[in-house]
Design a protein around this motif. Structure first.
Motif, short mmCIF file in Angstrom:
data_model
loop_
_atom_site.label_atom_id
_atom_site.label_comp_id
_atom_site.label_asym_id
_atom_site.label_seq_id
_atom_site.Cartn_x
_atom_site.Cartn_y
_atom_site.Cartn_z
N GLY A 172 -11.31 2.94 -2.08
CA GLY A 172 -10.17 3.25 -1.21
C GLY A 172 -8.94 3.52 -2.03
O GLY A 172 -8.86 3.23 -3.22
N TYR A 173 -7.99 4.11 -1.39
CA TYR A 173 -6.74 4.41 -2.07
C TYR A 173 -5.72 3.30 -1.91
O TYR A 173 -4.68 3.32 -2.55
CB TYR A 173 -6.16 5.71 -1.54
CG TYR A 173 -6.99 6.92 -1.87
CD1 TYR A 173 -7.13 7.34 -3.18
CD2 TYR A 173 -7.66 7.60 -0.88
CE1 TYR A 173 -7.90 8.44 -3.50
CE2 TYR A 173 -8.43 8.70 -1.18
CZ TYR A 173 -8.55 9.12 -2.49
OH TYR A 173 -9.32 10.20 -2.79
N GLY A 174 -5.97 2.40 -1.04
CA GLY A 174 -5.03 1.33 -0.84
C GLY A 174 -3.91 1.74 0.10
O GLY A 174 -3.98 2.75 0.78
N PHE A 175 -2.88 0.96 0.10
CA PHE A 175 -1.77 1.16 1.04
C PHE A 175 -0.97 2.42 0.74
O PHE A 175 -0.48 3.10 1.62
CB PHE A 175 -0.86 -0.08 1.01
CG PHE A 175 0.29 0.02 1.97
CD1 PHE A 175 0.08 -0.07 3.34
CD2 PHE A 175 1.57 0.21 1.50
CE1 PHE A 175 1.13 0.01 4.23
CE2 PHE A 175 2.63 0.30 2.39
CZ PHE A 175 2.40 0.20 3.75
N SER A 176 -0.83 2.78 -0.52
CA SER A 176 0.06 3.88 -0.90
C SER A 176 -0.60 5.25 -0.84
O SER A 176 0.06 6.24 -1.05
CB SER A 176 0.61 3.64 -2.30
OG SER A 176 -0.45 3.62 -3.23
N GLY A 177 -1.84 5.36 -0.54
CA GLY A 177 -2.51 6.64 -0.43
C GLY A 177 -2.90 7.20 -1.78
O GLY A 177 -2.70 6.56 -2.82
N PRO A 178 -3.43 8.42 -1.81
CA PRO A 178 -3.96 8.97 -3.06
C PRO A 178 -2.90 9.35 -4.08
O PRO A 178 -3.19 9.48 -5.26
CB PRO A 178 -4.73 10.20 -2.61
CG PRO A 178 -4.12 10.60 -1.33
CD PRO A 178 -3.67 9.31 -0.69
N PHE A 179 -1.65 9.54 -3.66
CA PHE A 179 -0.62 10.00 -4.58
C PHE A 179 0.37 8.92 -5.00
O PHE A 179 1.19 9.15 -5.88
CB PHE A 179 0.13 11.18 -3.98
CG PHE A 179 -0.75 12.36 -3.68
CD1 PHE A 179 -1.27 13.12 -4.71
CD2 PHE A 179 -1.08 12.67 -2.39
CE1 PHE A 179 -2.09 14.19 -4.45
CE2 PHE A 179 -1.90 13.74 -2.10
CZ PHE A 179 -2.42 14.50 -3.13
N GLY A 180 0.33 7.79 -4.38
CA GLY A 180 1.22 6.69 -4.75
C GLY A 180 2.67 7.05 -4.60
O GLY A 180 3.10 7.59 -3.60
N TRP A 181 3.47 6.74 -5.62
CA TRP A 181 4.91 7.01 -5.60
C TRP A 181 5.22 8.50 -5.54
O TRP A 181 6.21 8.93 -4.95
CB TRP A 181 5.59 6.41 -6.83
CG TRP A 181 5.68 4.92 -6.73
CD1 TRP A 181 4.86 4.01 -7.32
CD2 TRP A 181 6.63 4.18 -5.98
NE1 TRP A 181 5.23 2.74 -6.99
CE2 TRP A 181 6.33 2.81 -6.16
CE3 TRP A 181 7.70 4.51 -5.18
CZ2 TRP A 181 7.07 1.80 -5.57
CZ3 TRP A 181 8.43 3.51 -4.59
CH2 TRP A 181 8.11 2.18 -4.79
N GLY A 234 3.59 10.77 -3.88
CA GLY A 234 3.49 11.17 -2.48
C GLY A 234 4.72 10.79 -1.70
O GLY A 234 5.19 11.56 -0.85
N MET A 235 5.26 9.62 -1.95
CA MET A 235 6.46 9.18 -1.26
C MET A 235 7.66 10.06 -1.65
O MET A 235 8.46 10.47 -0.81
CB MET A 235 6.77 7.71 -1.57
CG MET A 235 7.90 7.16 -0.71
SD MET A 235 8.15 5.41 -0.91
CE MET A 235 8.92 5.36 -2.52
N GLY A 236 7.77 10.38 -2.92
CA GLY A 236 8.86 11.25 -3.40
C GLY A 236 8.76 12.64 -2.80
O GLY A 236 9.76 13.21 -2.38
N MET A 237 7.54 13.18 -2.75
CA MET A 237 7.35 14.51 -2.15
C MET A 237 7.66 14.47 -0.66
O MET A 237 8.21 15.42 -0.11
CB MET A 237 5.92 15.00 -2.38
CG MET A 237 5.62 15.36 -3.83
SD MET A 237 6.68 16.68 -4.46
CE MET A 237 6.08 18.03 -3.50
N GLY A 238 7.33 13.38 0.00
CA GLY A 238 7.63 13.24 1.42
C GLY A 238 9.12 13.27 1.69
O GLY A 238 9.59 13.90 2.64
N ILE A 239 9.88 12.61 0.84
CA ILE A 239 11.34 12.59 0.98
C ILE A 239 11.91 14.00 0.76
O ILE A 239 12.77 14.47 1.52
CB ILE A 239 11.99 11.58 0.01
CG1 ILE A 239 11.64 10.16 0.45
CG2 ILE A 239 13.49 11.78 -0.06
CD1 ILE A 239 12.04 9.10 -0.56
#
Length: 80
Positions: free
Chosen positions: A4-13, A15-20
């Motif tokens: 599994g990728y866990g809580f943060s998904g496959p991209f981790g930080w 992915g969060m930065g790209m989302g912002i």
């Protein structure tokens, strides 16, 4: 065994930065569209073409020979 990728998904930080970044870009796009729409709707009567006043049209018609000197003088007096 499942990986599994866990809580943060496959991209981790990343992915969060790209989302912002995507969220900010979308918000900026909405704001720019609203400003463009406001300007288009509430334009103060100005047109894309330069405005030509009646005296200028009269001068052009006289220069082209469409009207005589007497007509030009009479129309010019009426406009002024």
């Amino acid at each position: 065994m499942m990986m599994g990728y866990g809580f943060s998904g496959p991209f981790g930080w990343l992915g969060m930065g790209m989302g912002i970044i995507v969220h900010l870009a979308f918000t900026a796009l909405i704001i720019m569209a609203a400003v463009w729409l406001f300007k288009a709707l509430f334009r103060s009567g100005s047109q894309n073409e330069p405005r030509t006043d009646a005296l200028e049209i009269l001068k052009q018609r006289y220069a082209k020979g469409e009207i005589t000197t007497d007509e030009y003088q009479r129309m010019k007096k009426e406009l002024e």
